[in-house]
Design a protein around this motif. Structure first.
Motif: not given
Length: 417
Positions: A162-173
């Motif tokens: 989950a950790a990378p979603l806090l930058c990479a994830g929201i950046t594309v979502y």
């Protein structure tokens, strides 16, 4: 009045890894965190992603770094203390912090849950906080953050993935949602299959979108189609393939942070199609205007997301079983991970994740890289019990699983050496 040391600046002692100058080399760093305020959440950091922007900031390549610099803005852990007026979190909760830890709360952007576009937005590290002190990021053992900038991590979502979603994830979502590229049956291209790109494919597929991965590397085809479930794969250097795909896409998420031409991408768009840039090349890209005029096409950009949308993204990921593809390496090998990021193509590398005191997680695309310990001099880890110095240096230079299994050393142990 005598200036306080980093350890004395705040009441609570903390430990992390910091860059001291533009070399970008990280070393153990003692500092301090503020007391838990009435609206603050304190948590033990368990994992922290290594984003490519951490490398840029450690080396001051964007000219905004303040040293010593403790990077890290993909931070997850477990709550250990909450302030008296905290309403949403309690001790023991799984939480995360992304790219920002503060904003003005009064501008139009803040009023519309777009704190990420607030003129006074405060970055998670190397920025001046409300009290005038410099913020330190997640390459550390603890965080104290205003609850408005804390994200709840659902129990069914693994912390490391989950950790990378806090930058990479929201950046594309965020751009998929905002630019209406999230409708089932739409055709969306994803340029680059690194940290951002592979998460973009996962989110788009979960939204019911037809996805084409666009890459310079034919070797990524199996990963795109077989592992990530993309519908098609396009090699950007294949003129015949690019020609055949012209005018077929409703939108494109361009994740590439290196210099690259965007005219071929614009050509892939349908009339009124949208090209959204989420990578950050160091130099300006050339923008051809005529193809935009003739198709009413749009070139836009997007930068992370507000806190409400970030929580929405995490909840969507949990519901759909979306995590980042990661590799675990030990915290004391953070310089190895950073070096591997630097030596890889921008399109193929975006992030890593660190588990403090035990192991770090790096994007799966890093698995084949190997770095010599001699590149890091005194920062090569001290020998583990029963291991001579030569064996420790050899293991430090190995890649992937050997780093995990051979050198699971805590930062505190390294500090004592």
């Amino acid at each position: 009045m005598e200036e306080k040391s980093f350890e004395e600046e705040h009441p609570n002692k903390a430990f992390g890894w910091a860059a001291r100058d533009q070399s970008g080399v990280l070393s153990p760093f003692k500092f301090s965190r503020r007391s838990t305020g009435e609206k603050d959440v304190r948590f033990k950091v368990l994992f922290c992603g290594i984003c490519h922007s951490d490398l840029h900031m450690a080396k001051n390549e964007w000219g905004t770094s303040t040293y010593p610099l403790v990077p890290g803005h993909e931070i997850v852990g477990q709550v250990t203390e909450v302030g008296s007026k905290v309403e949403e979190f309690k001790v023991g909760d799984k939480v995360g912090v992304g790219c920002m830890v503060g904003s003005c709360h009064s501008c139009d952007s803040c009023s519309n849950n777009l704190e990420n576009y607030c003129p006074k937005m405060i970055l998670t590290y190397s920025a001046k906080y409300h009290d005038g002190t410099i913020t330190y990021g997640g390459y550390s053992d603890s965080m104290v953050t205003d609850e408005r900038f804390i994200v709840r991590i659902p129990d069914n979502l693994p912390l490391d993935g989950a950790a990378p979603l806090l930058c990479a994830g929201i950046t594309v979502y965020s751009p998929l949602r905002f630019f209406d590229l999230d409708k089932p049956g739409m055709h969306v291209g994803v340029v680059g299959l690194g940290g951002l790109g592979h998460v973009a494919v996962k989110f788009a597929k979960a939204m019911g979108v037809k996805v084409t991965v666009i890459s310079t590397s034919p070797s990524k085809k199996q990963e795109a189609l077989g592992h990530l479930g993309a519908d098609s794969f396009l090699v950007s250097r294949d003129q015949d393939g690019m020609q055949a795909a012209m005018g077929t896409m409703d939108g494109i998420i361009d994740t590439v942070s290196a210099m690259h031409p965007i005219l071929p991408l614009i050509s892939l768009l349908k009339t009124q199609g949208k090209l959204v840039l989420v990578g950050a090349p160091e130099k300006p890209l050339e923008l051809p205007v005529f193809p935009l005029l003739m198709g009413r096409k749009i070139v836009g950009g997007s930068c992370i997301g507000g806190m409400k949308e970030t929580q929405e993204m995490i909840d969507f990921a949990a519901k759909n079983g979306i995590t980042a593809d990661i590799e675990v390496i030990s915290m004391d090998c953070v310089n190895t991970a950073m070096d591997r990021l630097m030596k890889n193509d921008f399109c193929t590398m975006e992030f890593a994740t660190m588990k403090l005191f035990a192991a770090v997680v790096v994007a799966a695309m890093l698995a084949s890289a190997a770095v010599s310990a001699q590149d890091f001099g005194e920062l090569a880890p001290a020998p583990a019990p029963g291991m001579d110095k030569g064996a420790a240096s050899f293991s430090f230079g190995m890649s992937g699983a050997l780093i995990c299994s051979s050198l699971v050393l805590s930062m505190l142990a390294l500090l004592r050496h």
